[in-house]
Scaffold this motif. Structure first.
Motif, short mmCIF file in Angstrom:
data_model
loop_
_atom_site.label_atom_id
_atom_site.label_comp_id
_atom_site.label_asym_id
_atom_site.label_seq_id
_atom_site.Cartn_x
_atom_site.Cartn_y
_atom_site.Cartn_z
N HIS A 177 0.83 -1.21 0.00
CA HIS A 177 0.00 0.00 0.00
C HIS A 177 0.87 1.26 0.00
CE1 HIS A 177 -3.24 2.79 0.96
NE2 HIS A 177 -4.09 1.79 0.80
N SER A 178 0.40 2.28 -0.71
CA SER A 178 1.15 3.53 -0.83
C SER A 178 1.25 4.30 0.48
CB SER A 178 0.50 4.42 -1.89
OG SER A 178 -0.85 4.68 -1.60
N VAL A 179 0.43 3.95 1.49
CA VAL A 179 0.47 4.69 2.75
C VAL A 179 1.86 4.64 3.38
CG1 VAL A 179 -0.27 2.76 4.23
CG2 VAL A 179 -0.75 5.11 4.93
N TYR A 180 2.57 3.53 3.21
CA TYR A 180 3.89 3.41 3.82
C TYR A 180 4.88 4.39 3.19
CZ TYR A 180 1.75 -1.00 5.28
OH TYR A 180 0.90 -1.95 5.79
N LYS A 181 4.89 4.43 1.87
CA LYS A 181 5.84 5.29 1.16
C LYS A 181 5.47 6.77 1.26
CE LYS A 181 8.24 1.79 -0.20
NZ LYS A 181 9.53 1.51 0.48
N ASN A 182 4.21 7.06 1.50
CA ASN A 182 3.78 8.46 1.57
C ASN A 182 4.04 9.12 2.91
OD1 ASN A 182 2.95 8.59 -1.07
ND2 ASN A 182 0.81 8.08 -0.65
N MET A 183 4.41 8.34 3.91
CA MET A 183 4.76 8.93 5.20
C MET A 183 6.16 9.54 5.11
SD MET A 183 3.26 6.62 8.32
CE MET A 183 3.91 5.06 7.75
N LEU A 229 3.29 10.27 10.71
CA LEU A 229 3.22 9.14 11.64
C LEU A 229 2.11 9.37 12.66
CD1 LEU A 229 4.30 6.47 12.74
CD2 LEU A 229 5.98 7.79 14.06
N HIS A 230 1.97 10.62 13.12
CA HIS A 230 0.88 10.94 14.04
C HIS A 230 -0.48 10.60 13.43
CE1 HIS A 230 3.40 14.22 16.29
NE2 HIS A 230 3.84 13.00 16.50
N LEU A 231 -0.68 11.00 12.17
CA LEU A 231 -1.95 10.71 11.50
C LEU A 231 -2.19 9.21 11.43
CD1 LEU A 231 -2.02 13.25 8.53
CD2 LEU A 231 -3.66 13.10 10.41
N ALA A 283 -5.63 11.02 4.19
CA ALA A 283 -5.37 12.07 5.18
C ALA A 283 -3.95 12.59 5.06
CB ALA A 283 -5.63 11.53 6.59
N ILE A 284 -3.00 11.68 4.85
CA ILE A 284 -1.61 12.10 4.69
C ILE A 284 -1.43 12.90 3.41
CG2 ILE A 284 0.71 11.21 4.21
CD1 ILE A 284 0.08 8.92 6.17
N THR A 285 -2.04 12.43 2.32
CA THR A 285 -1.96 13.15 1.05
C THR A 285 -2.56 14.54 1.15
OG1 THR A 285 -2.03 11.05 -0.18
CG2 THR A 285 -2.56 13.06 -1.40
N ALA A 286 -3.71 14.64 1.83
CA ALA A 286 -4.36 15.94 2.01
C ALA A 286 -3.47 16.87 2.82
CB ALA A 286 -5.71 15.75 2.71
N ARG A 287 -2.82 16.36 3.83
CA ARG A 287 -1.92 17.20 4.63
C ARG A 287 -0.76 17.71 3.77
NH1 ARG A 287 2.95 16.00 7.06
NH2 ARG A 287 3.59 17.66 8.48
N HIS A 288 -0.19 16.85 2.93
CA HIS A 288 0.90 17.27 2.07
C HIS A 288 0.44 18.34 1.08
CE1 HIS A 288 3.36 13.31 2.70
NE2 HIS A 288 3.18 13.99 3.81
N THR A 289 -0.78 18.17 0.57
CA THR A 289 -1.31 19.14 -0.41
C THR A 289 -1.44 20.52 0.23
OG1 THR A 289 -2.54 17.40 -1.54
CG2 THR A 289 -3.25 19.67 -1.93
#
Length: 262
Positions: free
Chosen positions: A22-28, A34-36, A253-259
């Motif tokens: 899953h992309s969630v690992y690489k997107n951190m 990590l908090h999210l 959620a991580i992607t939205a934070r980065h955006t």
């Protein structure tokens, strides 16, 4: 048809591969990501114990006067799993549940435990988990995941609860957490003592002991009943699909934070 536990394991491989890759690992990328992750995932750590306790209530005798249950193999297995999940040894030698261990890991890294603490306090106060989930500020993907878990507990057959527990949790966790550990090592080498202990502990226990025990439990409960094997497979698919939706929600959620930040 009548399956075996290994047959179900093999049929789930494509979905497991989606989760481990899953992309969630690489997107951190940083500690806030990590908090999210942890603020979402802690609910899965909590509801795991309710799934396990549902099995213990059905497979062992918890009433007085005591009488032996009719599942000699499975009652042994589930009691062994409960021992370590509910009262494991922490890194400093104290006894704690894995949920308490995870909360300590969240505190260590600075993740927000407000939501999960409000949720558990509401449940302690007599609010149903379903009602408590609606009262706290959490993503819908988390509500759906916990809701799926409790649908097994409340309406599933014993073999379906065992299958969701086995193939949605114990059998897949080592592969999922290895992917997570690899990325933590990349981002935070030598840090995150409690979280790393929790993850390593789960990989070791689930791979060496709990996973094989849980597979035997499913085989014990389904026996030669082809319908129950079919239902166990369907429950396993539902459990893994719910996990993927949870992972998708964290990734979004991580992607939205980065955006927003970049």
């Amino acid at each position: 048809m009548t399956y075996s536990a290994q047959d179900i394991h093999q049929k789930l491989t494509p979905l497991v591969d989606q989760l481990t890759g899953h992309s969630v690992y690489k997107n951190m990328d940083d500690i806030e990501d990590l908090h999210l992750f942890m603020e979402h995932h802690v609910y899965a750590v909590w509801d795991f114990m309710s799934l396990l306790k549902a099995l213990q209530l059905e497979l062992t005798s918890t009433e007085v006067p005591w009488m032996p249950s009719s599942y000699p193999v499975s009652r042994r297995l589930v009691n062994e799993i409960v021992l370590e999940e509910e009262s494991d040894v922490g890194p400093d030698g104290t006894y704690m549940s894995h949920f308490e261990m995870y909360l300590a890991a969240m505190d260590e890294v600075g993740a927000d435990t407000t939501s999960i603490n409000q949720f558990t306090q509401a449940v302690i106060g007599g609010t149903t988990p379903e009602e408590a989930l609606q009262a706290v500020d959490i993503p819908e993907s988390v509500r759906e995941f916990v809701g799926t878990t409790f649908s097994f507990i409340e309406t599933g057959g014993l073999h379906e609860v065992a299958a969701a527990f086995t193939f949605g949790r114990e059998d897949v966790i080592p592969a999922l957490f290895r992917s997570f550990i690899a990325d933590l090592d990349r981002l935070f080498p030598g840090k995150l003592r409690m979280l790393r202990y929790y993850l390593d502990r789960h990989v070791a226990l689930d791979e060496e002991a709990h996973g094989p025990m849980a597979l035997r439990m499913v085989a014990d409960l389904c026996g030669e009943d082809s319908q129950e094997w079919d239902e166990a497979l369907n429950a396993s698919l539902r459990a893994l699909e719910a996990r993927k939706k949870l992972w998708d929600g964290i990734d979004q959620a991580i992607t939205a934070r980065h955006t927003v930040n970049y």
